[in-house]
Design a protein around this motif. Structure first.
Motif, short mmCIF file in Angstrom:
data_model
loop_
_atom_site.label_atom_id
_atom_site.label_comp_id
_atom_site.label_asym_id
_atom_site.label_seq_id
_atom_site.Cartn_x
_atom_site.Cartn_y
_atom_site.Cartn_z
N GLY A 195 24.56 34.80 9.60
CA GLY A 195 24.77 34.38 10.98
C GLY A 195 26.09 33.67 11.25
N SER A 196 26.88 33.43 10.20
CA SER A 196 28.16 32.73 10.38
C SER A 196 29.15 33.55 11.19
N TRP A 197 29.07 34.87 11.07
CA TRP A 197 29.98 35.76 11.81
C TRP A 197 29.72 35.64 13.31
N ASP A 198 28.46 35.74 13.71
CA ASP A 198 28.11 35.61 15.14
C ASP A 198 28.51 34.24 15.68
N LYS A 199 28.30 33.22 14.88
CA LYS A 199 28.63 31.86 15.29
C LYS A 199 30.13 31.73 15.54
N ALA A 200 30.95 32.34 14.68
CA ALA A 200 32.40 32.27 14.82
C ALA A 200 32.86 33.04 16.06
N VAL A 201 32.25 34.19 16.33
CA VAL A 201 32.60 34.97 17.52
C VAL A 201 32.32 34.16 18.78
N THR A 202 31.13 33.57 18.85
CA THR A 202 30.75 32.78 20.03
C THR A 202 31.66 31.58 20.22
N ALA A 203 31.97 30.90 19.15
CA ALA A 203 32.79 29.69 19.23
C ALA A 203 34.21 29.98 19.70
N ASN A 204 34.77 31.11 19.28
CA ASN A 204 36.17 31.39 19.55
C ASN A 204 36.42 32.27 20.78
N PHE A 205 35.46 33.13 21.11
CA PHE A 205 35.65 34.06 22.23
C PHE A 205 34.67 33.86 23.38
N GLY A 206 33.59 33.15 23.13
CA GLY A 206 32.51 33.01 24.10
C GLY A 206 32.92 32.56 25.48
N PRO A 207 33.78 31.54 25.60
CA PRO A 207 34.15 31.05 26.93
C PRO A 207 34.79 32.11 27.83
N ALA A 208 35.28 33.21 27.26
CA ALA A 208 35.91 34.27 28.07
C ALA A 208 34.93 35.40 28.37
N ASN A 209 33.63 35.18 28.03
CA ASN A 209 32.61 36.22 28.22
C ASN A 209 33.00 37.52 27.52
N TYR A 210 33.49 37.37 26.31
CA TYR A 210 33.92 38.51 25.50
C TYR A 210 32.70 39.28 25.01
N LYS A 211 32.60 40.53 25.41
CA LYS A 211 31.48 41.38 24.99
C LYS A 211 31.88 42.10 23.70
N ASN A 212 31.72 41.39 22.61
CA ASN A 212 32.16 41.94 21.33
C ASN A 212 31.22 43.02 20.81
N GLU A 213 31.79 43.90 19.99
CA GLU A 213 31.00 44.90 19.30
C GLU A 213 30.23 44.20 18.17
N GLN A 214 29.17 44.84 17.70
CA GLN A 214 28.49 44.32 16.52
C GLN A 214 29.45 44.36 15.34
N ALA A 215 29.18 43.55 14.35
CA ALA A 215 30.01 43.54 13.16
C ALA A 215 30.09 44.95 12.57
#
Length: 283
Positions: free
Chosen positions: A256-276
């Motif tokens: 779950g560290s990957w998801d946590k890092a995505v949310t922390a760094n890109f979340g405020p921009a509503n970044y709809k990231n692809e799955q790992a």
């Protein structure tokens, strides 16, 4: 006779001193900066970007933040290094292959897209993030809903980037290209309405838009104009390190560290990231 006794005694003292020195140093020599030898122990030098918010940024107080920084730190710990053993080194896009081949860094995590040309010079672990070329517009601008809407719009990117040229040549031939020295200048122009849109990888755009000064002011168009698989660059032929880094990335995703890092760094921009992406599936 007396002289021989003194010499023998001195030799004995010297021998004991050398033995004590050899026994007293159990730690690996740090002088290689993590550039050679086995992993774990000593220092490790990792190449990153230091001017891309959300990806790799050196803050005014000297700290390093961003998704790539989080990924690199996780990998280093899995390789046996403490966070205090990590030395981050700026590696600009044009210098990445040279830094690896010269041994300036152990590996690179710096929005490093995997492609055939680079695979001729370096190896990649990963990929660890699937990004796409996209467009950033003002949050209140509804006039750009598809790539063709960029025709007759002022489209910004950094000098030397191929992103804006790709849009103009393939999607919106009437787009008015504006090339600035850095993305921050494009953002300032976008905010003041001198620029209508900014294009590069969506992960980079999200990182800038997530900054406190820009929260809520911009939005990603979600065009997905290209696929950019980010990989960890390392010396060509280093199969052992590649295997260890891939194992670290797999663990980062699983725990779950990957998801946590995505949310922390890109979340405020509503970044709809692809799955790992599937680790080890280099295309």
């Amino acid at each position: 006779m007396k002289l021989r006794k003194v010499t023998a005694a001195s030799a004995a003292v010297l021998s004991l001193a050398l033995a004590a020195t050899a026994c007293g140093s159990g730690k690996k020599d740090d002088s290689d900066g993590g550039k050679a030898g086995s992993t774990g122990g000593g220092k490790i030098t990792i190449g990153i970007k230091i001017d891309q918010p959300g990806i790799g940024l050196q803050t005014p107080d000297g700290k390093y933040t961003g998704f790539d920084v989080d990924v690199a730190t996780y990998i280093a710990k899995e390789l046996g290094y403490k966070e205090s053993d990590i030395v981050f080194k700026e590696t600009k896009s044009a210098d990445r292959e040279t830094a690896i081949s010269r041994g300036d860094v152990k590996f690179i995590a710096a929005s490093y897209s995997i492609n055939d040309e680079r695979l001729q010079k370096v190896d990649f672990a990963g990929p660890y993030l699937l990004a796409h070329q996209d467009v950033l517009v003002r949050a209140d601008d509804d006039s750009i809903k598809k790539p063709e809407d960029l025709n007759n719009k002022k489209l910004c990117s950094v000098t030397g980037s191929t992103s804006a040229k790709n849009v103009k040549e393939k999607l919106a031939p009437k787009a008015q290209l504006q090339e600035y020295g850095g993305y921050s200048q494009c953002l300032t122009g976008l905010q003041s309405k001198v620029i209508d849109a900014l294009t590069t990888d969506d992960s980079i755009l999200a990182g800038y838009a997530a900054q406190d000064a820009f929260k809520g002011k911009f939005k990603l168009a979600g065009f997905k104009l290209s696929n950019e698989n980010y990989g960890i660059g390392l010396k060509k032929g280093d199969a052992e390190l590649k295997k260890k880094i891939n194992a670290a990335l797999e663990k980062m995703v699983k725990d779950g560290s990957w998801d946590k890092a995505v949310t922390a760094n890109f979340g405020p921009a509503n970044y709809k990231n692809e799955q790992a992406p599937k680790i080890g599936d280099i295309k």
